[in-house]
Design a protein around this motif. Structure first.
Motif, short mmCIF file in Angstrom:
data_model
loop_
_atom_site.label_atom_id
_atom_site.label_comp_id
_atom_site.label_asym_id
_atom_site.label_seq_id
_atom_site.Cartn_x
_atom_site.Cartn_y
_atom_site.Cartn_z
N SER A 1 -42.18 15.84 -81.55
CA SER A 1 -42.81 15.05 -82.62
C SER A 1 -43.36 16.00 -83.66
CB SER A 1 -43.92 14.16 -82.08
OG SER A 1 -45.01 14.94 -81.65
N THR A 2 -43.62 15.49 -84.85
CA THR A 2 -44.17 16.32 -85.91
C THR A 2 -45.55 16.84 -85.53
OG1 THR A 2 -42.96 15.02 -87.54
CG2 THR A 2 -44.74 16.39 -88.37
N ALA A 3 -46.37 15.97 -84.96
CA ALA A 3 -47.73 16.37 -84.60
C ALA A 3 -47.74 17.51 -83.60
CB ALA A 3 -48.49 15.17 -84.04
N ALA A 4 -46.75 17.56 -82.72
CA ALA A 4 -46.68 18.63 -81.72
C ALA A 4 -45.99 19.87 -82.28
CB ALA A 4 -45.94 18.13 -80.48
N SER A 5 -44.89 19.67 -83.01
CA SER A 5 -44.07 20.80 -83.44
C SER A 5 -44.65 21.57 -84.62
CB SER A 5 -42.66 20.32 -83.80
OG SER A 5 -41.82 20.33 -82.68
N LEU A 6 -45.14 20.86 -85.62
CA LEU A 6 -45.51 21.53 -86.87
C LEU A 6 -46.58 22.60 -86.65
CD1 LEU A 6 -44.34 21.23 -89.68
CD2 LEU A 6 -46.27 19.77 -90.28
N PRO A 7 -47.72 22.30 -86.01
CA PRO A 7 -48.69 23.36 -85.78
C PRO A 7 -48.14 24.49 -84.92
CG PRO A 7 -49.68 21.20 -85.44
CD PRO A 7 -48.20 20.99 -85.53
N CYS A 8 -47.29 24.16 -83.96
CA CYS A 8 -46.70 25.18 -83.09
C CYS A 8 -45.76 26.10 -83.86
CB CYS A 8 -45.96 24.49 -81.94
SG CYS A 8 -45.18 25.60 -80.76
#
Length: 574
Positions: free
Chosen positions: A289-296
């Motif tokens: 998901s964006t919420a998981a992937s983007l910060p990572c």
């Protein structure tokens, strides 16, 4: 005797109407929610080969009984006269949309999905609404609520009520354990091999995920983010070379399997296939998901450390800016999830600037813009950056709307829909699967066009910069495989389609020369296993930033960088 006077007599004959016990109401709620609010769970189990035949039917019935007992135990804690009705109402209104989304798209509910829901903007929420959701709210929530609100609730002294409630909890748990004991082997096998089923039990899934998210938030240090890369600085640039211009396009929901550049049998990359780009075929995402992937993606830690890291740290963009580069984030989606908070950032369209409209056709009447809007007036945006920083180099990030579902048809202009007919509904499960794929493939073909236009713009900057383009999607997507749609499955359980993402690079000859990159070597690595872990370090190297955080083994292009000739020309001071 008057009619008024006869009422007490009637009451005495019939007996006082003391109402229903709160426990009765909670158990009715547990039965209703367990059977009807969890219909997607029972449908999923009925369709699984493991539960074929009479043995499977019996196990499903036992599993349903266990779910009802667990719900009954939990709801018994709510069986207090004043609280029981509003709390049951909340549970019903929570369960109805959960049943709709789980049943319609095959999603499961965990803390990441709760985060996605909390970070969803109005546009995304609008796409998910439909008559199916209304039907679920009416049948699963409103109808039982009408019955519930008409019931009188019996009053009892608090210590008696506490005793009855605790007894109900104990009996429910005892009955649940007894049911499980009748199918011990089947239960152990199911929980081991089909962990996703436990995340489909509503509303326990949402309550547990919300609690886990709250605990996770308490672990995150308060205050400003931890400084990382404090030693970041620009490497000396060889005489005659230009400052870097790195355009990083963060794709949305694009899956590698649907890129013609990666072997897909449909022409979804008609423009990029005519350009000298590098398309890497085996790239894994940080999350689903964006919420998981983007910060990572913008962390130096890498996925294995990041997922369990409680810290609040600076991102790649902070490090680039500290080194002295000009950084700009352009967004055509629901925000950067904190990644761009401390660098210049802007939306593709700025409602506060009616004097600076986008060309006709780039935005719809609902306020959503196509991704080409981010390419509009880029020269002016670059000119608006700090000139001293821009003279050292620019890193420009574009966050696409891309292939965001379920309303894929909204992501592409009418004149750029090569695959027809396409699904024109957000209820993907109601469309023929070939129409769903047409709508999705149209978004990939449109991304192909946007990237081609971006490369043309970069080509016009070669007189001032050494440009490069990186495109990588944040996560993939399910398009009906195994009755799953969209994304957001727990990483360990998610199918490859949700984790296998495209990665495209464009490195023109002048940039390859200044970066000392061997083209033949780059092409030989197109099938090498890569991951989002390398994004941070690749951008550092392409932008000329040096820091102890840099890991050469994670840099996507480092293996093809030739050693600098000892007799190189003297460096140009920054």
């Amino acid at each position: 005797m008057s009619l008024h006077d006869s009422r007490p007599l009637a009451a005495a004959v019939a007996g006082p109407d003391q109402g229903r016990s709160p426990l009765i109401l909670t158990w009715w709620a547990a039965l209703w929610i367990g059977l009807f609010g969890n219909w997607p769970l029972w449908q999923r189990m009925a369709g699984m080969p493991d539960f074929d035949g009479a043995r499977g039917t019996i196990f499903i019935a036992v599993f349903a009984g266990i779910v009802i007992m667990v719900l009954g135990a939990l709801f018994s804690l709510l069986a207090w006269r004043v609280a029981v009705k509003p709390l049951i109402a909340i549970l019903l209104l929570m369960t109805a949309p959960l049943a709709y989304f789980i049943g319609s798209y095959g999603v499961v509910i965990d803390s990441t999905m709760i985060t996605n829901a909390l970070q969803t903007d109005v546009r995304e929420t609008r796409d998910l609404l439909g008559w199916g959701l209304v039907v679920h709210l009416v049948v699963i929530a409103l109808l039982p609520l009408l019955w519930l609100w008409r019931q009188r609730v019996r009053d009892t002294r608090w210590f008696k009520r506490l005793g009855w409630n605790l007894a109900s909890v104990a009996l429910a748990l005892l009955a649940g354990v007894g049911l499980a004991a009748t199918r011990t082997a089947d239960m152990a096998s199911t929980l081991r091999n089909h962990k996703v089923l436990t995340k489909m039990v509503s509303p326990v899934n949402a309550l547990w995920a919300t609690g886990a998210l709250a605990v996770q938030k308490t672990r995150t240090p308060k205050g400003p983010p931890q400084v990382v890369g404090a030693d970041a600085h620009l490497a000396p640039r060889a005489a005659g070379t230009k400052p870097p211009l790195v355009l990083l396009v963060v794709g949305e929901t694009a899956r590698s399997a649907n890129f013609a550049l990666n072997g897909y049998d449909r022409p979804t990359n008609p423009e990029l296939s005519q350009l000298p780009v590098l398309s890497y075929r085996e790239v894994a995402s940080c999350g689903t998901s964006t919420a998981a992937s983007l910060p990572c993606m913008f962390s130096h830690l890498g996925r294995e450390v990041f997922v369990d890291h409680p810290g609040n740290q600076e991102t790649l963009l902070d490090v680039l800016q500290r080194a002295g580069l000009a950084v700009l984030w352009l967004d055509n989606q629901s925000g950067c999830k904190g990644v761009c908070d401390r660098v210049p950032n802007a939306q593709a369209i700025n409602p506060a600037r009616p004097d600076h409209p986008l060309p006709a056709g780039l935005c719809g009447s609902d306020g959503e813009c196509f991704d080409e809007a981010m390419l509009h007036d880029l020269d002016a945006r670059i000119a608006g950056l700090d000139p001293q920083r821009a003279a050292r180099g620019v890193v420009l990030v574009m966050h696409q709307m891309g292939s965001h579902g379920p309303a894929y048809f909204k992501r592409t202009p009418d004149e750029r829909k090569p695959f027809k007919p396409e699904c024109r509904s957000s209820a993907l499960q109601q469309c023929p699967i070939d129409q769903v794929r047409n709508a999705y493939d149209n978004t990939i073909a449109y991304t192909d066009h946007v990237l081609s236009q971006a490369i043309q713009w970069l080509g016009r900057q070669e007189g001032q910069f050494d440009p490069s383009l990186l495109y990588v999607s944040d996560h993939g997507e399910s398009l009906g495989e195994n009755n799953l749609f969209l994304h957001g499955m727990p990483y360990a359980l998610a199918p490859k389609f949700q984790k296998h993402v495209p990665l495209v690079m464009w490195l023109p000859p002048a940039t390859r020369q200044s970066q000392r990159l061997d083209e033949a070597c780059l092409k030989k690595r197109l099938d090498m296993p890569l991951s989002h872990d390398g994004l941070y370090h690749t951008v550092l190297s392409l932008s000329g930033v040096q820091t102890a955080l840099y890991r050469k083994d994670w840099d996507w292009v480092a293996a093809c960088r030739q050693s600098r000739i000892e007799a190189a020309a003297p460096a140009t001071p920054q």
